[in-house]
Design a protein around this motif. Structure first.
Motif, PDB file in Angstrom:
ATOM      1  N   PHE A  74     -66.434 -54.568 -65.585  1.00 25.08           N
ATOM      2  CA  PHE A  74     -65.036 -54.192 -65.370  1.00 25.08           C
ATOM      3  C   PHE A  74     -64.562 -54.522 -63.954  1.00 25.08           C
ATOM      4  N   ALA A  75     -65.327 -55.336 -63.232  1.00 25.92           N
ATOM      5  CA  ALA A  75     -64.971 -55.610 -61.834  1.00 25.92           C
ATOM      6  C   ALA A  75     -63.677 -56.411 -61.719  1.00 25.92           C
ATOM      7  N   SER A 123     -59.926 -57.498 -63.189  1.00 32.06           N
ATOM      8  CA  SER A 123     -58.831 -57.058 -64.063  1.00 32.06           C
ATOM      9  C   SER A 123     -57.537 -57.687 -63.601  1.00 32.06           C
ATOM     10  N   ARG A 124     -56.734 -58.179 -64.543  1.00 35.68           N
ATOM     11  CA  ARG A 124     -55.428 -58.760 -64.195  1.00 35.68           C
ATOM     12  C   ARG A 124     -54.301 -58.053 -64.933  1.00 35.68           C
ATOM     13  N   LEU A 125     -54.510 -56.777 -65.212  1.00 34.30           N
ATOM     14  CA  LEU A 125     -53.477 -56.014 -65.904  1.00 34.30           C
ATOM     15  C   LEU A 125     -52.211 -55.913 -65.064  1.00 34.30           C
ATOM     16  N   HIS A 126     -52.366 -55.900 -63.740  1.00 32.83           N
ATOM     17  CA  HIS A 126     -51.179 -55.804 -62.893  1.00 32.83           C
ATOM     18  C   HIS A 126     -50.286 -57.034 -63.069  1.00 32.83           C
ATOM     19  N   GLN A 127     -50.888 -58.191 -63.360  1.00 36.72           N
ATOM     20  CA  GLN A 127     -50.090 -59.389 -63.597  1.00 36.72           C
ATOM     21  C   GLN A 127     -49.272 -59.257 -64.880  1.00 36.72           C
ATOM     22  N   GLU A 171     -36.385 -55.904 -75.923  1.00 37.64           N
ATOM     23  CA  GLU A 171     -36.535 -54.816 -74.949  1.00 37.64           C
ATOM     24  C   GLU A 171     -37.460 -53.734 -75.486  1.00 37.64           C
ATOM     25  N   ASN A 172     -37.341 -53.417 -76.767  1.00 36.88           N
ATOM     26  CA  ASN A 172     -38.257 -52.445 -77.361  1.00 36.88           C
ATOM     27  C   ASN A 172     -39.702 -52.946 -77.321  1.00 36.88           C
ATOM     28  N   GLY A 173     -39.872 -54.254 -77.499  1.00 38.81           N
ATOM     29  CA  GLY A 173     -41.216 -54.814 -77.446  1.00 38.81           C
ATOM     30  C   GLY A 173     -41.864 -54.654 -76.082  1.00 38.81           C
ATOM     31  N   ILE A 174     -41.039 -54.591 -75.036  1.00 34.00           N
ATOM     32  CA  ILE A 174     -41.576 -54.447 -73.678  1.00 34.00           C
ATOM     33  C   ILE A 174     -42.178 -53.059 -73.465  1.00 34.00           C
ATOM     34  N   LEU A 175     -41.887 -52.119 -74.369  1.00 30.64           N
ATOM     35  CA  LEU A 175     -42.478 -50.785 -74.261  1.00 30.64           C
ATOM     36  C   LEU A 175     -44.001 -50.834 -74.357  1.00 30.64           C
ATOM     37  N   VAL A 176     -44.546 -51.970 -74.780  1.00 29.70           N
ATOM     38  CA  VAL A 176     -46.007 -52.103 -74.830  1.00 29.70           C
ATOM     39  C   VAL A 176     -46.605 -51.954 -73.429  1.00 29.70           C
ATOM     40  N   VAL A 177     -45.778 -52.080 -72.399  1.00 23.92           N
ATOM     41  CA  VAL A 177     -46.276 -51.904 -71.037  1.00 23.92           C
ATOM     42  C   VAL A 177     -46.819 -50.486 -70.835  1.00 23.92           C
ATOM     43  N   ASN A 178     -46.324 -49.518 -71.624  1.00 24.19           N
ATOM     44  CA  ASN A 178     -46.887 -48.167 -71.556  1.00 24.19           C
ATOM     45  C   ASN A 178     -48.347 -48.159 -72.003  1.00 24.19           C
ATOM     46  N   ASP A 179     -48.651 -48.924 -73.055  1.00 22.54           N
ATOM     47  CA  ASP A 179     -50.038 -49.060 -73.500  1.00 22.54           C
ATOM     48  C   ASP A 179     -50.868 -49.763 -72.433  1.00 22.54           C
ATOM     49  N   ILE A 180     -50.275 -50.773 -71.794  1.00 26.07           N
ATOM     50  CA  ILE A 180     -50.988 -51.504 -70.743  1.00 26.07           C
ATOM     51  C   ILE A 180     -51.335 -50.576 -69.584  1.00 26.07           C
ATOM     52  N   ASN A 181     -50.401 -49.695 -69.213  1.00 23.59           N
ATOM     53  CA  ASN A 181     -50.667 -48.748 -68.122  1.00 23.59           C
ATOM     54  C   ASN A 181     -51.815 -47.811 -68.465  1.00 23.59           C
ATOM     55  N   THR A 182     -51.844 -47.335 -69.714  1.00 23.73           N
ATOM     56  CA  THR A 182     -52.928 -46.450 -70.140  1.00 23.73           C
ATOM     57  C   THR A 182     -54.260 -47.188 -70.113  1.00 23.73           C
ATOM     58  N   ILE A 183     -54.272 -48.408 -70.625  1.00 25.99           N
ATOM     59  CA  ILE A 183     -55.493 -49.218 -70.627  1.00 25.99           C
ATOM     60  C   ILE A 183     -55.961 -49.477 -69.206  1.00 25.99           C
ATOM     61  N   ASP A 184     -55.022 -49.785 -68.317  1.00 25.48           N
ATOM     62  CA  ASP A 184     -55.364 -50.051 -66.922  1.00 25.48           C
ATOM     63  C   ASP A 184     -56.017 -48.833 -66.279  1.00 25.48           C
ATOM     64  N   SER A 185     -55.482 -47.648 -66.567  1.00 33.34           N
ATOM     65  CA  SER A 185     -56.051 -46.415 -66.022  1.00 33.34           C
ATOM     66  C   SER A 185     -57.484 -46.202 -66.526  1.00 33.34           C
ATOM     67  N   LEU A 186     -57.713 -46.459 -67.815  1.00 30.27           N
ATOM     68  CA  LEU A 186     -59.058 -46.300 -68.371  1.00 30.27           C
ATOM     69  C   LEU A 186     -60.027 -47.324 -67.791  1.00 30.27           C
ATOM     70  N   VAL A 187     -59.557 -48.550 -67.572  1.00 22.55           N
ATOM     71  CA  VAL A 187     -60.410 -49.576 -66.975  1.00 22.55           C
ATOM     72  C   VAL A 187     -60.816 -49.164 -65.565  1.00 22.55           C
ATOM     73  N   ASP A 188     -59.892 -48.616 -64.789  1.00 20.11           N
ATOM     74  CA  ASP A 188     -60.210 -48.151 -63.436  1.00 20.11           C
ATOM     75  C   ASP A 188     -61.280 -47.069 -63.469  1.00 20.11           C
ATOM     76  N   ARG A 189     -61.134 -46.127 -64.398  1.00 24.22           N
ATOM     77  CA  ARG A 189     -62.112 -45.038 -64.494  1.00 24.22           C
ATOM     78  C   ARG A 189     -63.477 -45.551 -64.929  1.00 24.22           C
ATOM     79  N   LEU A 217     -60.846 -46.316 -74.513  1.00 23.89           N
ATOM     80  CA  LEU A 217     -60.347 -47.657 -74.183  1.00 23.89           C
ATOM     81  C   LEU A 217     -60.208 -48.501 -75.446  1.00 23.89           C
ATOM     82  N   GLU A 218     -61.213 -48.482 -76.285  1.00 21.72           N
ATOM     83  CA  GLU A 218     -61.172 -49.305 -77.500  1.00 21.72           C
ATOM     84  C   GLU A 218     -60.053 -48.856 -78.431  1.00 21.72           C
ATOM     85  N   GLN A 219     -59.852 -47.540 -78.570  1.00 26.07           N
ATOM     86  CA  GLN A 219     -58.788 -47.052 -79.437  1.00 26.07           C
ATOM     87  C   GLN A 219     -57.417 -47.458 -78.911  1.00 26.07           C
TER      88      GLN A 219
END
Length: 373
Positions: A187-188, A190-194, A281-299, A345-347
């Motif tokens: 997990f070293a 990650s390009r989720l911020h991109q 615009e509704n499709g961009i709401l997937v960024v909420n999932d990306i934020n959650t995934i990013d947090s789990l990757v950090d942990r 993370l997988e879920q």
């Protein structure tokens, strides 16, 4: 393949899906009159396509959350795939729906110079990039499980409250520590911020176009209202003058007859454009999932680094029994936490796939609907 001709109907009811649908974006129209006009447009479109598209329903249900998980977890078909990269491309082509070919085929019928075409095309590109990255992240999760597997097997055969380790057990643990320490933290990188930045820029552009679109719709509405008033005045004037000059009456009736044509075709197209922008615009709401995934990757990255630090502590002291036994005790304590984080993370990745597919179907449906106007 999802063809445009089969996606003309209204959005299907997806309550039967195993997970909740994405919430509506705040950028969506809240103006009562605009909403009424959108409903009128829906009625006009459904008049030509009264039945919900069976293919659309089947396609959405076929790529539900559970189906996506089954596709990804299925063993590779050796006779079709030659290497890991081929397997990755094959799985992505199965999971990502509508597929790239269907999207390109639909966009090819749009004006290539259109700003709307550019925006929706960019959204499809970003959503595909997100799916690609999430699939690679699942492979990373698998590598972490493989990294811990030898240590997990050792902990499984060692009782939790065991007496001091024997020398053969210490040697075995030490060798596994060397193996664990020699491998990098999966997990070293990650390009989720991109991905977040890409969606943020796209959201800004879409919202700018939404404001312009709402402004044009209001202009059309005012123009329509003015047209009706002029037609009524002309009709009254013609009736009053009918006893004087018959020609005036003809002009008046012509104005009345022309009144329905005061609603321009551009307005219908603008409403269709609005629906595409809102779907994107509704499709961009997937960024909420990306934020959650990013947090789990950090942990997870932090958890793996912590375990590697414990292992290095034992390795620095050679094959001494006490440090090895204490590190094994700490690893046993950390193991359930790591398993829980990997499962979460997988879920969330599976749900991200589901959200992306649902948004892609909704947007492609609006694109195909506009092309039928």
């Amino acid at each position: 393949m999802l063809e445009c001709d089969s996606v003309k109907s209204s959005t299907p009811n997806t309550n039967s899906s195993p997970l909740p649908s994405p919430s509506h974006s705040k950028g969506k129209s809240t103006d009562v009159e605009d909403a009424e006009e959108s409903e009128e447009e829906d009625e006009d479109t459904s008049a030509t396509s009264p039945n919900v598209s069976t293919e659309f329903l089947r396609a959405l249900q076929a790529h539900s959350y559970n189906e996506i998980r089954s596709m990804i977890q299925a063993p590779p078909q050796v006779h079709l795939l030659h290497d890991e990269d081929s397997h990755h491309r094959h799985v992505l082509s199965q999971v990502l729906q509508p597929d790239s070919h269907s999207v390109r085929e639909a966009l090819a019928k749009s004006k290539p110079s259109s700003n709307l075409t550019r925006l929706v095309s960019t959204y499809f590109d970003h959503s595909e990039t997100t799916s690609d990255f999430c699939l690679r992240l699942l492979l990373t999760s698998l590598r972490v499980r493989e990294l811990y597997e030898p240590l997990s097997h050792l902990l499984a055969v060692l009782p939790a409250d065991a007496p001091p380790l024997s020398q053969p057990q210490c040697d075995r643990a030490y060798d596994l520590f060397l193996q664990f320490d020699s491998q990098d933290n999966p997990f070293a990188l990650s390009r989720l911020h991109q991905l977040r930045d890409s969606f943020s820029h796209l959201k800004r552009d879409i919202q700018r176009d939404l404001r312009k679109c709402h402004s044009r719709i209001r202009m059309f509405r005012h123009a329509t209202a003015g047209c009706v008033v002029i037609s009524i005045v002309a009709a009254v004037a013609s009736i009053a003058a009918i006893v004087v000059v018959a020609a005036h009456a003809a002009v008046g009736f012509t104005a009345v007859a022309a009144a329905p044509f005061c609603v321009p075709r551009q307005k219908r197209r603008e409403l269709a454009r609005l629906k595409q922008l809102e779907a994107a615009e509704n499709g961009i709401l997937v960024v909420n999932d990306i934020n959650t995934i990013d947090s789990l990757v950090d942990r997870l990255q932090t958890a793996v680094e912590a375990d590697k630090a414990y292992v290095r502590f034992a390795l620095d002291r050679g094959r001494e029994r006490h440090p090895i036994q204490e590190v094994l005790k700490q690893l046993r304590k950390n193991q359930p936490v790591l398993e829980h984080l990997l499962g979460d993370l997988e879920q969330h990745i599976y749900f991200c796939f589901y959200s992306i597919n649902k948004a892609r179907y909704a947007l492609l449906k609006e694109i195909c609907r506009q092309q039928t106007l």
